[in-house]
Design a protein around this motif. Sequence first.
Motif, PDB file in Angstrom:
ATOM      1  N   ALA A   1       0.922  -0.868   0.056  1.00  0.00           N
ATOM      2  CA  ALA A   1       0.073  -0.047   0.286  1.00  0.00           C
ATOM      3  C   ALA A   1       0.686   1.682  -0.174  1.00  0.00           C
ATOM      4  CB  ALA A   1      -0.462  -0.111   1.022  1.00  0.00           C
ATOM      5  N   VAL A   2       2.468   1.183   0.685  1.00  0.00           N
ATOM      6  CA  VAL A   2       3.027   1.835   0.788  1.00  0.00           C
ATOM      7  C   VAL A   2       3.607   2.191  -0.439  1.00  0.00           C
ATOM      8  CG1 VAL A   2       5.151   3.331   1.658  1.00  0.00           C
ATOM      9  CG2 VAL A   2       3.423   2.282   3.372  1.00  0.00           C
ATOM     10  N   VAL A   3       4.141   1.543  -1.354  1.00  0.00           N
ATOM     11  CA  VAL A   3       4.027   1.610  -2.777  1.00  0.00           C
ATOM     12  C   VAL A   3       3.152   2.283  -3.355  1.00  0.00           C
ATOM     13  CG1 VAL A   3       5.359   0.409  -5.144  1.00  0.00           C
ATOM     14  CG2 VAL A   3       6.266  -0.461  -2.555  1.00  0.00           C
ATOM     15  N   LEU A   4       2.183   1.853  -3.486  1.00  0.00           N
ATOM     16  CA  LEU A   4       0.920   2.399  -4.445  1.00  0.00           C
ATOM     17  C   LEU A   4       1.130   3.839  -3.827  1.00  0.00           C
ATOM     18  CD1 LEU A   4      -1.283  -0.737  -4.448  1.00  0.00           C
ATOM     19  CD2 LEU A   4      -0.354   0.268  -6.275  1.00  0.00           C
ATOM     20  N   ALA A   5       0.918   4.180  -2.644  1.00  0.00           N
ATOM     21  CA  ALA A   5       0.938   5.493  -1.963  1.00  0.00           C
ATOM     22  C   ALA A   5       1.887   6.434  -2.557  1.00  0.00           C
ATOM     23  CB  ALA A   5       0.528   5.447  -0.520  1.00  0.00           C
ATOM     24  N   LYS A   6       3.502   6.006  -3.115  1.00  0.00           N
ATOM     25  CA  LYS A   6       3.965   6.680  -3.366  1.00  0.00           C
ATOM     26  C   LYS A   6       4.431   6.759  -4.744  1.00  0.00           C
ATOM     27  CE  LYS A   6       6.876   6.110   0.866  1.00  0.00           C
ATOM     28  NZ  LYS A   6       8.752   5.533   1.471  1.00  0.00           N
ATOM     29  N   GLY A   7       3.577   5.926  -5.496  1.00  0.00           N
ATOM     30  CA  GLY A   7       3.337   6.381  -6.932  1.00  0.00           C
ATOM     31  C   GLY A   7       4.092   5.077  -7.954  1.00  0.00           C
ATOM     32  N   GLY A   8       4.057   4.505  -7.173  1.00  0.00           N
ATOM     33  CA  GLY A   8       4.092   3.423  -7.915  1.00  0.00           C
ATOM     34  C   GLY A   8       3.370   1.817  -8.434  1.00  0.00           C
ATOM     35  N   ASN A   9       3.056   1.137  -9.420  1.00  0.00           N
ATOM     36  CA  ASN A   9       2.191   0.394 -10.097  1.00  0.00           C
ATOM     37  C   ASN A   9       1.385  -0.486  -8.977  1.00  0.00           C
ATOM     38  OD1 ASN A   9       3.395  -1.174 -10.771  1.00  0.00           O
ATOM     39  ND2 ASN A   9       3.912   0.112 -12.957  1.00  0.00           N
TER      40      ASN A   9
ATOM     41  N   ALA B   1       3.453  -5.395  -5.785  1.00  0.00           N
ATOM     42  CA  ALA B   1       2.824  -7.234  -5.227  1.00  0.00           C
ATOM     43  C   ALA B   1       4.460  -7.307  -5.143  1.00  0.00           C
ATOM     44  CB  ALA B   1       2.551  -7.870  -6.845  1.00  0.00           C
ATOM     45  N   VAL B   2       5.680  -6.774  -5.711  1.00  0.00           N
ATOM     46  CA  VAL B   2       6.860  -7.054  -5.398  1.00  0.00           C
ATOM     47  C   VAL B   2       7.326  -6.786  -3.965  1.00  0.00           C
ATOM     48  CG1 VAL B   2       9.642  -7.379  -6.447  1.00  0.00           C
ATOM     49  CG2 VAL B   2       7.618  -7.695  -7.554  1.00  0.00           C
ATOM     50  N   ALA B   3       6.866  -5.683  -3.334  1.00  0.00           N
ATOM     51  CA  ALA B   3       6.887  -5.251  -2.479  1.00  0.00           C
ATOM     52  C   ALA B   3       6.779  -6.520  -1.195  1.00  0.00           C
ATOM     53  CB  ALA B   3       6.463  -3.520  -2.442  1.00  0.00           C
ATOM     54  N   ALA B   4       5.144  -6.597  -1.679  1.00  0.00           N
ATOM     55  CA  ALA B   4       4.960  -7.562  -0.645  1.00  0.00           C
ATOM     56  C   ALA B   4       4.864  -8.332  -0.307  1.00  0.00           C
ATOM     57  CB  ALA B   4       2.813  -7.485  -0.409  1.00  0.00           C
ATOM     58  N   ASN B   5       5.552  -9.173  -2.044  1.00  0.00           N
ATOM     59  CA  ASN B   5       5.662 -10.719  -1.846  1.00  0.00           C
ATOM     60  C   ASN B   5       7.345 -10.978  -0.717  1.00  0.00           C
ATOM     61  OD1 ASN B   5       6.339 -12.804  -4.141  1.00  0.00           O
ATOM     62  ND2 ASN B   5       6.250 -13.374  -2.368  1.00  0.00           N
ATOM     63  N   ALA B   6       7.748  -9.760  -0.944  1.00  0.00           N
ATOM     64  CA  ALA B   6       9.302  -9.514  -0.385  1.00  0.00           C
ATOM     65  C   ALA B   6       9.100  -9.678   1.455  1.00  0.00           C
ATOM     66  CB  ALA B   6      10.770  -8.712  -0.778  1.00  0.00           C
ATOM     67  N   VAL B   7       8.226  -8.631   1.533  1.00  0.00           N
ATOM     68  CA  VAL B   7       8.648  -8.748   3.150  1.00  0.00           C
ATOM     69  C   VAL B   7       7.593 -10.009   3.366  1.00  0.00           C
ATOM     70  CG1 VAL B   7       6.595  -7.453   4.768  1.00  0.00           C
ATOM     71  CG2 VAL B   7       7.588  -6.100   3.141  1.00  0.00           C
ATOM     72  N   MET B   8       7.087 -10.800   2.626  1.00  0.00           N
ATOM     73  CA  MET B   8       6.148 -11.967   3.242  1.00  0.00           C
ATOM     74  C   MET B   8       7.528 -13.257   3.103  1.00  0.00           C
ATOM     75  SD  MET B   8       3.164 -12.168   3.756  1.00  0.00           S
ATOM     76  CE  MET B   8       3.743 -13.651   4.223  1.00  0.00           C
TER      77      MET B   8
ATOM     78  N   GLU C   1      14.164  -0.145  -3.917  1.00  0.00           N
ATOM     79  CA  GLU C   1      12.722   1.219  -4.103  1.00  0.00           C
ATOM     80  C   GLU C   1      11.286  -0.075  -3.492  1.00  0.00           C
ATOM     81  OE1 GLU C   1      11.997   5.076  -6.190  1.00  0.00           O
ATOM     82  OE2 GLU C   1      12.146   3.130  -7.737  1.00  0.00           O
ATOM     83  N   VAL C   2      11.954  -1.371  -3.929  1.00  0.00           N
ATOM     84  CA  VAL C   2      10.676  -1.917  -3.738  1.00  0.00           C
ATOM     85  C   VAL C   2      10.741  -3.287  -2.460  1.00  0.00           C
ATOM     86  CG1 VAL C   2       9.513  -2.185  -5.490  1.00  0.00           C
ATOM     87  CG2 VAL C   2      10.937  -3.830  -5.701  1.00  0.00           C
ATOM     88  N   LEU C   3      12.036  -3.404  -2.782  1.00  0.00           N
ATOM     89  CA  LEU C   3      12.283  -4.292  -1.389  1.00  0.00           C
ATOM     90  C   LEU C   3      13.111  -3.610   0.091  1.00  0.00           C
ATOM     91  CD1 LEU C   3      15.467  -6.115  -3.230  1.00  0.00           C
ATOM     92  CD2 LEU C   3      12.577  -7.222  -2.910  1.00  0.00           C
ATOM     93  N   SER C   4      12.962  -2.069   0.099  1.00  0.00           N
ATOM     94  CA  SER C   4      13.173  -1.554   0.757  1.00  0.00           C
ATOM     95  C   SER C   4      11.980  -1.692   2.206  1.00  0.00           C
ATOM     96  CB  SER C   4      13.085   0.001   0.674  1.00  0.00           C
ATOM     97  OG  SER C   4      13.094   0.522   2.151  1.00  0.00           O
ATOM     98  N   PRO C   5      11.033  -1.790   2.287  1.00  0.00           N
ATOM     99  CA  PRO C   5       9.890  -2.312   3.140  1.00  0.00           C
ATOM    100  C   PRO C   5      11.006  -3.937   4.199  1.00  0.00           C
ATOM    101  CG  PRO C   5       9.169  -1.824   1.526  1.00  0.00           C
ATOM    102  CD  PRO C   5      10.011  -1.798   0.992  1.00  0.00           C
ATOM    103  N   ALA C   6      11.322  -4.582   3.164  1.00  0.00           N
ATOM    104  CA  ALA C   6      11.413  -5.752   3.764  1.00  0.00           C
ATOM    105  C   ALA C   6      13.292  -6.065   4.127  1.00  0.00           C
ATOM    106  CB  ALA C   6      12.194  -6.906   2.877  1.00  0.00           C
ATOM    107  N   ILE C   7      13.589  -5.306   3.594  1.00  0.00           N
ATOM    108  CA  ILE C   7      15.068  -5.084   3.772  1.00  0.00           C
ATOM    109  C   ILE C   7      14.835  -4.609   5.397  1.00  0.00           C
ATOM    110  CG2 ILE C   7      16.897  -3.797   4.290  1.00  0.00           C
ATOM    111  CD1 ILE C   7      17.217  -4.107   0.890  1.00  0.00           C
TER     112      ILE C   7
END
Length: 291
Positions: free
Chosen positions: A60-68, A73-80, A163-169
């Motif tokens: 959701a944060v990725v979407l809020a920052k302008g991501g598609n 999906a990749v950001a969420a999957n990486a956190v999982m 950018e997309v892996l930042s939350p998981a890291i």
Amino acid sequence: MGMRWSIVQGIGLSLYFVLTGALWTTAMASNARTSQGRSMVMAQGGIVAAEHPLAAQAGAVVLAKGGNAIDAAVAANAVMTVVSPMMCGVGGDLFAIVKPAGGEQLFGLNASGWAPKGLTLESLKREGLSSIPIRGVHSITVPGCVEGWTKLLDRFGSQSFEEVLSPAIQHAEEGFAVAEWIGRYWSGARGLLSKQSEAAKTFLFDGDVPSVGDLVANPNMAATLKRIAKDGRDGFYRGLTADRIVSLHQSSGGKMTLEDLSEFEAEWVDTISTTYKGWTLHEIPPNGQGI
């Protein structure tokens, strides 16, 4: 090594809350058909569904920052990968069906890894095996997930790996609270984890599994994700991560080589479909389990 400490939660109730809560309960009881366990989710900029709140939040944060949607999906999957280590993460496979906005074509992605070249029928028979064991080194294939992320971001994404892996890291470095169902899986795997030294170093703490609510960090996973963020797929299928995968695999009696990793490619595939009550249902064709 991971880190662990307990989260202490404090709950305070005001008289106002108690009184108004009683009124709300009475009102809901008068119209039970409209009551529900949680509020509806309503949003204008997109919704992310995931098995863990931190993963959904990352998307959701990725979407809020302008991501598609692919970035999310990749950001969420990486956190999982971090918060649900017993499920498919960077060491597992990935399947995806993408329908770009404004079009009707579906794009299927099969990012399931192949078996090591050296794992032949003859080699298995020499070990007295007539089938692939459910557990053990011979059941391990080349991890397809990171190659799948790469294919998705290259074709449809708008943000970088960094950018997309930042939350998981961040969650891997700072720790995440062990949720109830993840804690149950972790507890059930205590015996298996203790039998493998590297697994025990990563997922056991003082020889035991974490409790629900414990905060667990995984600095080695953070380092792995950082290499991917910096170098893309080569940060996983080549270099230090690949060397360690192959070393552990071969020391456990496996056949995987550096070439098995570096040569792997995910496949774009046509979906298969059928109809049900007026709906057309699409799935990835075999070898996946979707059917």
